[in-house]
Write a protein that holds these residues in place. Structure first.
Motif, PDB file in Angstrom:
ATOM      1  N   ALA A 166       0.842  -1.201   0.000  1.00 49.58           N
ATOM      2  CA  ALA A 166       0.000   0.000   0.000  1.00 49.58           C
ATOM      3  C   ALA A 166       0.873   1.246   0.000  1.00 49.58           C
ATOM      4  O   ALA A 166       0.603   2.211  -0.727  1.00 49.58           O
ATOM      5  N   SER A 167       1.955   1.221   0.786  1.00 54.85           N
ATOM      6  CA  SER A 167       2.872   2.366   0.852  1.00 54.85           C
ATOM      7  C   SER A 167       3.504   2.646  -0.506  1.00 54.85           C
ATOM      8  O   SER A 167       3.665   3.800  -0.900  1.00 54.85           O
ATOM      9  N   LEU A 168       3.871   1.593  -1.220  1.00 56.33           N
ATOM     10  CA  LEU A 168       4.500   1.768  -2.525  1.00 56.33           C
ATOM     11  C   LEU A 168       3.532   2.312  -3.576  1.00 56.33           C
ATOM     12  O   LEU A 168       3.946   2.983  -4.513  1.00 56.33           O
ATOM     13  N   THR A 169       2.246   2.005  -3.423  1.00 60.52           N
ATOM     14  CA  THR A 169       1.262   2.458  -4.405  1.00 60.52           C
ATOM     15  C   THR A 169       0.588   3.760  -4.001  1.00 60.52           C
ATOM     16  O   THR A 169      -0.182   4.330  -4.776  1.00 60.52           O
ATOM     17  N   GLY A 170       0.850   4.224  -2.780  1.00 63.38           N
ATOM     18  CA  GLY A 170       0.214   5.452  -2.314  1.00 63.38           C
ATOM     19  C   GLY A 170      -1.233   5.256  -1.902  1.00 63.38           C
ATOM     20  O   GLY A 170      -1.994   6.220  -1.786  1.00 63.38           O
ATOM     21  N   LEU A 171      -1.615   4.010  -1.667  1.00 58.70           N
ATOM     22  CA  LEU A 171      -2.987   3.710  -1.265  1.00 58.70           C
ATOM     23  C   LEU A 171      -3.083   3.519   0.244  1.00 58.70           C
ATOM     24  O   LEU A 171      -2.098   3.170   0.893  1.00 58.70           O
ATOM     25  N   ARG A 172      -4.262   3.727   0.773  1.00 59.06           N
ATOM     26  CA  ARG A 172      -4.493   3.379   2.176  1.00 59.06           C
ATOM     27  C   ARG A 172      -4.551   1.857   2.278  1.00 59.06           C
ATOM     28  O   ARG A 172      -4.964   1.172   1.333  1.00 59.06           O
ATOM     29  N   VAL A 173      -4.144   1.318   3.412  1.00 60.73           N
ATOM     30  CA  VAL A 173      -4.113  -0.141   3.591  1.00 60.73           C
ATOM     31  C   VAL A 173      -5.499  -0.728   3.378  1.00 60.73           C
ATOM     32  O   VAL A 173      -5.657  -1.778   2.742  1.00 60.73           O
ATOM     33  N   GLU A 174      -6.524  -0.050   3.894  1.00 60.62           N
ATOM     34  CA  GLU A 174      -7.901  -0.551   3.750  1.00 60.62           C
ATOM     35  C   GLU A 174      -8.298  -0.647   2.279  1.00 60.62           C
ATOM     36  O   GLU A 174      -8.925  -1.618   1.862  1.00 60.62           O
TER      37      GLU A 174
END
Length: 198
Positions: A166-174
């Motif tokens: 998620a961090s690598l894609t810039g997305l929230r974990v949820e």
């Protein structure tokens, strides 16, 4: 590995250990050593005043990090933190420069590695222009699967946690979790015992 370990040790390298979450270097400090991971995973990131974090990558066994700063007087533009307990080979900047002068072929190996990492950064940066989270995840997983040289469907066990991906894609974990469940339903990936297979 980027540079053979015996060659590093012949030029004065030492092994340093870092515990989980220990800072290896901080943004704004200057490069004094070449770092190559013997064992463990390092997080390369920026942390902002509001607590948000931008992750640039997770180099692991055999990878180096921060090496491009050895060729400039520019301070580090990111932090390096031990994500897991790490053993890292460290060679002082002056000894590293001597190694490169004595064995110029090493510079080609380091530059090749740096170029591959820059390609990965460009790929991840392109995610900023993509609004569809599934496309972001697919592009990241395609790149990782290709990097680790897997081709068959579901043959690649993704070596990162959901938080790291998620961090690598810039997305929230949820959001990441919701999307990979959808991808599983579409048979784009498999999840077995909490592991993602792509």
């Amino acid at each position: 590995m980027v540079i053979p370990e015996d060659l590093l040790f012949q030029h004065g390298a030492v092994v340093k250990t870092y515990s989980e979450n220990e800072i290896i270097f901080s943004e704004g400090s200057f490069a004094k050593n070449y770092f190559q991971i013997q064992e463990g995973t390092v997080k390369i990131s920026n942390t902002f005043d509001d607590g948000k974090e931008l992750v640039h990558g997770f180099p692991f066994n055999g990878h180096c990090f921060g090496e491009s700063y050895l060729f400039t007087d520019t301070p580090f533009g990111m932090d390096a933190t031990a994500l897991t307990a790490c053993t890292i080979i460290s060679l002082t900047k002056s000894h590293f420069i001597n190694l490169v002068k004595n064995k110029p072929g090493i510079l080609l190996d380091v530059n090749r590695y740096t170029a591959e990492r820059l390609h990965f950064r460009y790929l991840v940066s392109s995610f900023l222009a993509i609004s569809d989270p599934m496309v972001k995840i697919q592009r990241l997983l395609d790149h990782l699967k290709n990097y680790f040289d897997y081709t068959e469907p579901y043959s690649f066990q993704v070596p990162y946690t959901r938080y790291q991906l998620a961090s690598l894609t810039g997305l929230r974990v949820e959001t990441f979790i919701r999307v990979i469940k959808k991808m599983q339903a579409l048979e784009l990936l498999k999840i077995e015992s909490s592991k993602i297979y792509y």
